[in-house]
Design an enzyme around this catalytic site. Structure first.
Site, PDB file in Angstrom:
ATOM      1  N   VAL A 192      36.197 -41.749  55.618  1.00 22.61           N
ATOM      2  CA  VAL A 192      37.618 -41.633  55.292  1.00 22.61           C
ATOM      3  C   VAL A 192      38.113 -42.633  56.870  1.00 22.61           C
ATOM      4  O   VAL A 192      37.602 -42.562  57.919  1.00 22.61           O
ATOM      5  CB  VAL A 192      37.861 -40.320  55.600  1.00 22.61           C
ATOM      6  N   TYR A 197      23.193 -40.121  64.290  1.00 20.38           N
ATOM      7  CA  TYR A 197      24.283 -39.129  63.469  1.00 20.38           C
ATOM      8  C   TYR A 197      23.837 -38.609  62.225  1.00 20.38           C
ATOM      9  O   TYR A 197      23.859 -37.448  61.988  1.00 20.38           O
ATOM     10  CB  TYR A 197      25.563 -40.014  63.270  1.00 20.38           C
ATOM     11  N   ASP A 210      39.734 -26.717  69.449  1.00 16.57           N
ATOM     12  CA  ASP A 210      39.394 -27.724  69.940  1.00 16.57           C
ATOM     13  C   ASP A 210      39.201 -28.015  71.518  1.00 16.57           C
ATOM     14  O   ASP A 210      39.740 -27.179  72.337  1.00 16.57           O
ATOM     15  CB  ASP A 210      40.457 -28.781  69.410  1.00 16.57           C
ATOM     16  N   LYS A 225      23.388 -34.674  61.089  1.00 16.43           N
ATOM     17  CA  LYS A 225      23.978 -34.279  59.840  1.00 16.43           C
ATOM     18  C   LYS A 225      23.109 -33.830  58.955  1.00 16.43           C
ATOM     19  O   LYS A 225      23.367 -32.774  57.896  1.00 16.43           O
ATOM     20  CB  LYS A 225      25.039 -35.464  59.160  1.00 16.43           C
TER      21      LYS A 225
END
Length: 267
Positions: free
Chosen positions: A196, A161, A39, A165
């Protein structure tokens, strides 16, 4: 031994410092894998690795900007050196910028393309190179790319986005075919997570409401739930367990597919 057992396997998880990535790293470790968190968030990533290590699992951290080829080369080399090999790559790192198409900012779109598409491409590239015969690890393995339900539905405010994806899905399928044709011994699959309530997920609810698409964040969340046959938002564990499945021998004949983990939202 359970077919979900990952003892002896070594995993690299991008974007693993927090959110879905941290949950995936924790689940892989709980199944027995050694995990390297990769990360740009160094302090958070190192703390997540310490949290995993405190459970008795082997975990480490390496700084990785997924858009940088030198970073990928160094991260893979570090992982192989520290963990003794590489069997699982989870390309989870990604960003989302909420905006209407009529207001699309080229710089924002370009950044999503760089992180979500180029970053995943480089992850597949260096994962395959390391795990194929003659590579630094050389024993085959599995690559799991994190796409999104956004690749399968038309939800307002996330055009860029969604496009990136969708690209992750296509990358996955071509990579699986190339790996098979060239005898690399690496399966390549992707997951389509539903919404989520992580920081990123709730940011989307707030921002779509801010664009006037919903009366407020609560209404945005309610709209997602309404589209979901299971009648709830996803949980980190739902996505993490799917990654463990795709990393394990339970999915040994699953290759080149996108696995929806969205409660039926994208059906």
């Amino acid at each position: 031994m359970s077919v979900f057992e990952l003892t002896g396997r070594r995993a690299l998880v991008t974007g693993g410092a927090r959110g879905l990535g941290a949950g995936m790293a924790q689940a892989l470790a709980a199944a027995g894998a050694s995990v390297m968190i990769a990360d740009i968030l160094e302090d958070v990533g190192e703390q997540t690795a310490k949290t995993i290590s405190a459970t008795g699992a082997t975990a480490g951290f390496v700084r990785l900007d997924v858009t940088s080829e030198p970073d990928w080369e160094a991260a893979v080399a570090h992982t192989v050196g520290e963990l003794g090999g590489l069997d699982i790559v989870v390309n989870n790192a990604g960003i989302e910028v909420t905006q209407l198409i009529v207001d699309a900012d080229p710089d924002d779109v370009r950044r999503m393309l760089e992180v979500n598409v180029l970053g995943t491409t480089l992850g597949i590239k260096h994962g395959l190179r390391a795990m194929r015969p003659g590579g630094a690890a050389g024993n085959g393995g599995t690559i799991i790319n994190i796409a999104s339900v956004a690749a399968t539905i038309a939800f307002p405010g996330i055009s860029g986005y969604s496009a990136t994806k969708s690209a992750v899905d296509r990358l996955t399928r071509v990579a699986a075919m190339e790996s098979g044709k060239l005898g690399y011994g690496v399966r390549v699959n992707c997951v389509y997570p539903g919404l989520v309530p992580t920081d990123m997920g709730m940011k989307l609810a707030v921002e779509t409401a801010g664009l006037g698409l919903f009366a407020g964040p609560e209404e945005a969340v309610a709209a997602v739930v309404e589209l979901t046959p299971s009648g709830r938002l996803g949980e980190v564990a739902d996505m993490a367990d799917a990654v463990v499945f795709l990393a394990s021998d339970a999915s040994r004949f699953v290759n080149g597919v996108g696995l929806p983990v969205d409660g039926g939202m994208g059906m």
